[in-house]
Enzyme design. Structure first.
Site, PDB file in Angstrom:
ATOM      1  N   ARG A  51       0.866  -1.187   0.000  1.00 12.72           N
ATOM      2  CA  ARG A  51       0.000   0.000   0.000  1.00 12.72           C
ATOM      3  C   ARG A  51       0.895   1.227   0.000  1.00 12.72           C
ATOM      4  O   ARG A  51       2.114   1.132   0.123  1.00 12.72           O
ATOM      5  CB  ARG A  51      -1.034  -0.008   1.142  1.00 12.72           C
ATOM      6  N   GLN A 203      -2.055   2.717  10.000  1.00  8.22           N
ATOM      7  CA  GLN A 203      -0.753   2.762   9.309  1.00  8.22           C
ATOM      8  C   GLN A 203       0.284   3.577  10.088  1.00  8.22           C
ATOM      9  O   GLN A 203       1.476   3.314   9.988  1.00  8.22           O
ATOM     10  CB  GLN A 203      -0.918   3.375   7.904  1.00  8.22           C
ATOM     11  N   ASP A 244      -1.998  10.911  -2.152  1.00  9.45           N
ATOM     12  CA  ASP A 244      -2.359   9.838  -3.086  1.00  9.45           C
ATOM     13  C   ASP A 244      -2.701  10.359  -4.470  1.00  9.45           C
ATOM     14  O   ASP A 244      -2.562   9.646  -5.460  1.00  9.45           O
ATOM     15  CB  ASP A 244      -3.539   9.033  -2.533  1.00  9.45           C
ATOM     16  N   ASN A 254      -5.257  12.619   0.554  1.00 10.25           N
ATOM     17  CA  ASN A 254      -4.372  11.754   1.353  1.00 10.25           C
ATOM     18  C   ASN A 254      -5.250  11.009   2.364  1.00 10.25           C
ATOM     19  O   ASN A 254      -6.470  11.188   2.403  1.00 10.25           O
ATOM     20  CB  ASN A 254      -3.284  12.583   2.043  1.00 10.25           C
ATOM     21  N   LYS A 255      -4.629  10.186   3.153  1.00  7.84           N
ATOM     22  CA  LYS A 255      -5.344   9.343   4.110  1.00  7.84           C
ATOM     23  C   LYS A 255      -6.359  10.123   4.932  1.00  7.84           C
ATOM     24  O   LYS A 255      -6.075  11.250   5.351  1.00  7.84           O
ATOM     25  CB  LYS A 255      -4.297   8.666   5.017  1.00  7.84           C
TER      26      LYS A 255
HETATM   27  O1  MRU Z   1      -4.492   3.376   2.257  1.00  9.68           O
HETATM   28  P1  MRU Z   1      -3.005   3.545   2.149  1.00  9.68           P
HETATM   29  O2  MRU Z   1      -2.262   2.995   3.310  1.00  9.68           O
HETATM   30  O3  MRU Z   1      -2.484   3.047   0.820  1.00  9.68           O
HETATM   31  O4  MRU Z   1      -2.829   5.127   2.166  1.00  9.68           O
HETATM   32  C1  MRU Z   1      -1.531   5.657   2.093  1.00  9.68           C
HETATM   33  C2  MRU Z   1      -1.482   7.125   2.224  1.00  9.68           C
HETATM   34  O5  MRU Z   1      -2.484   7.782   2.374  1.00  9.68           O
HETATM   35  C3  MRU Z   1      -0.143   7.769   2.042  1.00  9.68           C
HETATM   36  O6  MRU Z   1      -0.052   8.930   2.809  1.00  9.68           O
HETATM   37  C4  MRU Z   1       0.052   8.130   0.557  1.00  9.68           C
HETATM   38  O7  MRU Z   1      -0.205   7.018  -0.246  1.00  9.68           O
HETATM   39  C5  MRU Z   1       1.406   8.637   0.289  1.00  9.68           C
HETATM   40  S1  MRU Z   1       2.596   7.365   0.342  1.00  9.68           S
HETATM   41  C6  MRU Z   1       4.110   8.025  -0.022  1.00  9.68           C
END
Ligand code: MRU
Length: 352
Positions: A51, A203, A244, A254-255
């Site tokens: 991920r 995470q 993202d 982003n998350k």
């Molecule tokens: O759902 P995930 O764990 O894939 O989400 C990840 C994030 O939101 C990160 O902050 C983003 O992908 C940047 S990773 C360099």
């Protein structure tokens, strides 16, 4: 790419297979999963064994190559039809991280090139996946260095808050937001990382704290709801997060939880940086309202460690990402330097 054993590489190509760190098992267990079929790669992305936007892109690129090895034919049309099916399967895994779609498009371009034999197309596809991986590693290191130039100059070392995991595990290695943090640590400018736990998938707690502990970077874990309080208590000098997908306007997905962090940072006059490679910028989208937000299974929020935490009959909403408007972002730290979000559009032609 040279693999250095004591570094964290979530994706490794070895012995004709892709080896992935199983990120669903960290921090309790460090194990690797070997992937040799494109459908297994799609499943690994969907279930978040791998991920983080750039890491998903690298994994998907290898997924396309694996797909190319699954069909025995000299018929170019038949070969391309199969590759398109593989691409479609991979595209359906996670909708928000644009790196997935970017890497698949780059691989498809190769598949359609005028290369003399199918075997040579396969070879070029593998080289391209490896190039995407190597470029991402170099990009993250450049992001780290550019980050150093914009981090506030304070008399004391910095206390940096981050959200989710934008570290080695989320990229080919080194990380974006955590890359900036790593560079600050290397240059002795970092006092401490504050890591939001990042409900519901944790995470921040499971992955960011794990990466920091591996390198003896001081890390304090807080729950997401503690971040504003920590800012008010003057415990945070700067916020650095990943992304993202970033729209042409500079709005950044982003998350989930990132947006509320940005609002809190602005209320406390704390700089808020987004660190991301150019492969995360989607110039086809005018603004953040056009970014598709992934909704995940409600089990992620109604249970913790398989124990249900709410009464039967409760309804759920589980968006995995949110969009931070450009006006709340101090700068976007890229491999080409730190960019004011409102002038991002000027870089449109800089994208390969
Ligand atoms: O759902 P995930 O764990 O894939 O989400 C990840 C994030 O939101 C990160 O902050 C983003 O992908 C940047 S990773 C360099």
């Amino acid at each position: 790419m040279e693999i250095v054993s004591n570094h964290i590489y979530p994706v490794i190509w070895q012995e004709n297979k892709v080896s992935l760190i199983d990120q669903t098992r960290l921090p309790g267990e460090y194990s690797r999963v070997e992937i040799s079929r494109s459908s297994d790669m799609a499943q690994a992305i969907k279930t978040m064994i791998v991920r983080g936007a750039p890491a998903i892109g690298v994994a998907a690129a290898y997924g396309i190559y694996l797909g190319a090895t699954e069909i025995e034919t000299e018929d170019r049309h038949e070969f391309l039809q199969h590759i398109e099916q593989v691409a479609s399967l991979l595209r359906q895994t996670r909708p928000t991280a644009v790196n997935l779609f970017w890497a698949i498009s780059r691989m498809l371009k190769i598949a359609y090139e005028e290369i003399d034999t199918i075997e040579n197309i396969r070879t070029t596809l593998l080289r391209t996946a490896q190039a995407i991986q190597a470029e991402d590693l170099a990009t993250c290191q450049a992001i780290g260095d550019h980050g150093l130039m914009v981090l506030p100059a304070t008399p004391n070392k910095l206390r940096i808050l981050t959200h989710c995991n934008a570290g080695s595990l989320a990229t080919a290695g080194y990380g974006t937001a955590l890359g900036v943090i790593r560079s600050a640590w290397r240059e002795q400018r970092l006092a401490r990382v504050y890591a939001d736990e990042t409900r519901p998938r944790l995470q921040g707690a499971r992955l960011t704290a794990w990466e920091c502990v591996q390198e003896n970077i001081p890390v304090t874990l807080i729950t997401d709801s503690m971040a504003a309080h920590c800012m008010q208590q003057k415990m945070i000098d700067v916020v650095v997060v990943g992304a993202d997908r970033i729209a042409a306007s500079g709005d950044a997905a982003n998350k989930i939880g990132t947006y509320s962090l940005a609002i809190a940072a602005q209320a406390h006059q704390i700089p808020f940086y987004v660190a991301a490679p150019f492969s995360t910028i989607d110039f086809d989208l005018a603004d953040g309202s056009q970014i598709l937000i992934e909704e995940r299974d409600p089990t992620e929020i109604y249970s913790i460690d398989n124990a249900v935490i709410c009464p039967e009959g409760t309804e759920f909403y589980n968006p995995a990402f949110d969009v931070t408007p450009a006006n709340l972002i101090t700068a976007i730290i890229t491999e080409k330097g730190a960019i004011n979000p409102s002038s991002l559009i000027n870089y449109r032609n800089a994208v390969a």
